[in-house]
Write a protein that holds these residues in place. Structure first.
Motif, mmCIF file in Angstrom:
data_model
loop_
_atom_site.group_PDB
_atom_site.id
_atom_site.type_symbol
_atom_site.label_atom_id
_atom_site.label_comp_id
_atom_site.label_asym_id
_atom_site.label_seq_id
_atom_site.Cartn_x
_atom_site.Cartn_y
_atom_site.Cartn_z
ATOM 1 N N GLU A 107 0.837 -1.197 0.000
ATOM 2 C CA GLU A 107 0.000 0.000 0.000
ATOM 3 C C GLU A 107 0.872 1.248 0.000
ATOM 4 O O GLU A 107 0.564 2.244 -0.642
ATOM 5 C CB GLU A 107 -0.914 -0.016 1.229
ATOM 6 N N THR A 108 2.003 1.172 0.716
ATOM 7 C CA THR A 108 2.914 2.319 0.762
ATOM 8 C C THR A 108 3.422 2.666 -0.622
ATOM 9 O O THR A 108 3.483 3.831 -1.009
ATOM 10 C CB THR A 108 4.111 2.019 1.686
ATOM 11 N N ASN A 109 3.781 1.639 -1.420
ATOM 12 C CA ASN A 109 4.278 1.903 -2.764
ATOM 13 C C ASN A 109 3.234 2.592 -3.621
ATOM 14 O O ASN A 109 3.529 3.496 -4.396
ATOM 15 C CB ASN A 109 4.721 0.597 -3.434
ATOM 16 N N ARG A 143 16.491 6.720 12.492
ATOM 17 C CA ARG A 143 15.484 7.722 12.870
ATOM 18 C C ARG A 143 16.119 9.099 13.090
ATOM 19 O O ARG A 143 15.517 10.128 12.781
ATOM 20 C CB ARG A 143 14.755 7.280 14.142
ATOM 21 N N THR A 144 17.336 9.107 13.612
ATOM 22 C CA THR A 144 18.028 10.379 13.869
ATOM 23 C C THR A 144 18.202 11.192 12.595
ATOM 24 O O THR A 144 18.179 12.430 12.630
ATOM 25 C CB THR A 144 19.417 10.111 14.498
ATOM 26 N N ASP A 145 18.366 10.506 11.453
ATOM 27 C CA ASP A 145 18.620 11.195 10.191
ATOM 28 C C ASP A 145 17.362 11.489 9.376
ATOM 29 O O ASP A 145 17.446 12.137 8.328
ATOM 30 C CB ASP A 145 19.581 10.373 9.324
ATOM 31 N N MET A 146 16.209 11.009 9.836
ATOM 32 C CA MET A 146 14.993 11.182 9.043
ATOM 33 C C MET A 146 14.695 12.648 8.753
ATOM 34 O O MET A 146 14.444 13.039 7.619
ATOM 35 C CB MET A 146 13.791 10.538 9.745
ATOM 36 N N LEU A 168 7.102 10.570 2.603
ATOM 37 C CA LEU A 168 8.066 9.588 2.112
ATOM 38 C C LEU A 168 9.099 9.179 3.155
ATOM 39 O O LEU A 168 9.886 8.265 2.905
ATOM 40 C CB LEU A 168 8.787 10.112 0.866
ATOM 41 N N GLN A 169 9.090 9.830 4.308
ATOM 42 C CA GLN A 169 10.014 9.427 5.365
ATOM 43 C C GLN A 169 9.763 7.984 5.794
ATOM 44 O O GLN A 169 10.700 7.271 6.151
ATOM 45 C CB GLN A 169 9.896 10.358 6.570
ATOM 46 N N LYS A 170 8.518 7.535 5.752
ATOM 47 C CA LYS A 170 8.200 6.161 6.141
ATOM 48 C C LYS A 170 8.816 5.165 5.157
ATOM 49 O O LYS A 170 9.430 4.169 5.558
ATOM 50 C CB LYS A 170 6.683 5.963 6.208
ATOM 51 N N ALA A 171 8.663 5.443 3.870
ATOM 52 C CA ALA A 171 9.269 4.574 2.860
ATOM 53 C C ALA A 171 10.786 4.596 2.984
ATOM 54 O O ALA A 171 11.453 3.556 2.870
ATOM 55 C CB ALA A 171 8.843 5.012 1.462
ATOM 56 N N ILE A 182 13.875 6.355 -4.121
ATOM 57 C CA ILE A 182 12.432 6.292 -3.875
ATOM 58 C C ILE A 182 11.689 7.298 -4.740
ATOM 59 O O ILE A 182 10.617 7.007 -5.282
ATOM 60 C CB ILE A 182 12.137 6.517 -2.370
ATOM 61 N N ILE A 183 12.247 8.491 -4.898
ATOM 62 C CA ILE A 183 11.614 9.514 -5.742
ATOM 63 C C ILE A 183 11.462 9.004 -7.172
ATOM 64 O O ILE A 183 10.429 9.209 -7.816
ATOM 65 C CB ILE A 183 12.442 10.816 -5.724
ATOM 66 N N ILE A 184 12.482 8.318 -7.675
ATOM 67 C CA ILE A 184 12.460 7.857 -9.069
ATOM 68 C C ILE A 184 11.638 6.583 -9.245
ATOM 69 O O ILE A 184 10.820 6.477 -10.152
ATOM 70 C CB ILE A 184 13.895 7.641 -9.594
ATOM 71 N N THR A 185 11.845 5.597 -8.391
ATOM 72 C CA THR A 185 11.155 4.315 -8.577
ATOM 73 C C THR A 185 9.727 4.344 -8.044
ATOM 74 O O THR A 185 8.875 3.582 -8.494
ATOM 75 C CB THR A 185 11.898 3.175 -7.857
ATOM 76 N N LYS A 186 9.482 5.196 -7.036
ATOM 77 C CA LYS A 186 8.193 5.240 -6.340
ATOM 78 C C LYS A 186 7.831 3.860 -5.795
ATOM 79 O O LYS A 186 6.659 3.478 -5.728
ATOM 80 C CB LYS A 186 7.088 5.757 -7.285
ATOM 81 N N ASN A 187 8.853 3.124 -5.385
ATOM 82 C CA ASN A 187 8.650 1.742 -4.954
ATOM 83 C C ASN A 187 9.745 1.359 -3.957
ATOM 84 O O ASN A 187 10.933 1.460 -4.275
ATOM 85 C CB ASN A 187 8.703 0.818 -6.187
#
Length: 354
Positions: A4-6, A125-128, A146-149, A178-183
């Motif tokens: 569902e996230t993808n 998490r520190t770098d999110m 998109l932080q979750k992905a 993630i931006i490019i593949t969206k997956n």
């Protein structure tokens, strides 16, 4: 089956970037002066639209394989249209083959919370919040964010490769993927291709691969841009001081987004020598300014400026230059220099040990 996230990633990408004319097609805020480049970018995108038809014909319906030959290399060097980019990266890097050989593996790595390494989770998490704070897709106000992905991909990779785990720089790379593949799953396997095969030992605790390649660049500058090499020696400046971010972030936040993606097209297809071609081109193009520096701070400041200006915004012209300006640069030459530089680094480490 995509999660569902993808599905939400794709929806968010379409909605957020269309709704905000202050951001580029990838969700980043347009930098000051961006307007002066928009006409040239429009021309470039028109060229890519025409090339998209050629790519569609080359790939064929449903074809996920990408041949390694001169025709495809020429196509890649001229630019991959965004709608084909994820497919080309996956196929040319071997990530698609790994995904197909390991169905369900990515999701198994996320598993249950009891299986997770608490230290790894905390570090990620520190770098999110530090990851692309100027990108609308990664802001907490986005729905979904998109932080979750990003967190999932980094956590899965940390479990997949515990010798590396997580280190700074990986978050930016995963974010671009993630931006490019969206997956998420495709982004994970592209991370595996980059960190495991294309750039081995870049992100290991000792970062020996990264240190080696920075020294290799120094040797290449000595051979191809000797005036800059001389100024580095004169002021006793280590290459890691001026180019480490270029290599560890693969030019993210160093060069404009579209230029970085064009570099990555060739990086996935041709391998790590592309990073040297980019670095040598930047240095050669700015050598007149660099050699006028009179101190270490001045040299470092001038290296920061080499990635700015029209030269790097015109991504098509820039990519033509990286294959022309440095001249011949074979894998054999780079590998030979890597052996020499690695031995030198290891010998120095041994000497410095108590």
């Amino acid at each position: 089956m995509e999660s569902e996230t993808n599905g939400n990633i794709s929806k968010l990408h379409l909605n957020s970037t269309k709704a905000n004319d202050r951001v580029d097609p990838y969700g980043f805020e347009k930098p000051e002066g961006y307007e002066s480049h928009e006409e040239k970018m429009a021309e470039y995108l028109a060229v890519l639209t025409r090339r998209s038809a050629k790519w569609s014909k080359l790939l064929g319906k449903g074809n996920v394989k990408v041949e390694k030959n001169q025709t495809v290399k020429r196509y890649v060097r001229k630019g991959v249209p965004n709608e084909h980019r994820a497919q080309i990266w996956m196929a040319s890097s071997g990530a698609q083959a790994q995904l197909e050989k390991n169905p369900g593996y990515y999701h198994s790595l996320l598993g249950t919370e009891q299986q997770h390494n608490p230290k790894l989770e905390e570090t990620i998490r520190t770098d999110m919040h530090r990851t692309f704070p100027d990108n609308v897709l990664f802001q907490s106000s986005s729905e979904p964010c998109l932080q979750k992905a990003l967190y999932n991909v980094l956590l899965a990779y940390g479990h997949h490769n515990p010798a590396v785990g997580y280190c700074q720089g990986m978050n930016f790379i995963a974010g671009y993927l993630i931006i490019i593949t969206k997956n998420e799953e495709k982004s994970f396997w592209l991370m595996d291709a980059l960190l495991g095969r294309i750039l081995p030992d870049y992100y290991s605790p000792a970062m020996l691969g990264l240190k080696t390649d920075q020294e290799v660049l120094g040797e290449l500058v000595r051979l191809k841009v000797p005036a800059v090499w001389q100024i580095m020696v004169q002021h006793d400046i280590m290459w890691t001081l001026v180019v480490s971010r270029w290599f560890i972030c693969l030019y993210i936040d160093v060069l404009p987004v579209e230029t970085v993606l064009r570099i990555w097209d060739s990086l996935f297809y041709e391998g790590s020598k592309i990073l040297f071609r980019v670095a040598l081109t930047l240095i050669h193009h700015s050598q007149a300014e660099i050699v006028q520096a009179h101190s270490m701070p001045e040299v470092c400041e001038r290296f920061k400026r080499v990635a700015q200006g029209d030269f790097t915004y015109d991504c098509h012209a820039f990519m033509q230059e990286i294959f022309r300006e440095p001249g011949s640069l074979s894998k054999a030459t780079i590998n030979k220099l890597r052996v020499t530089c690695r031995e030198r680094i290891l010998a120095e480490d041994t000497r410095l040990r108590p």
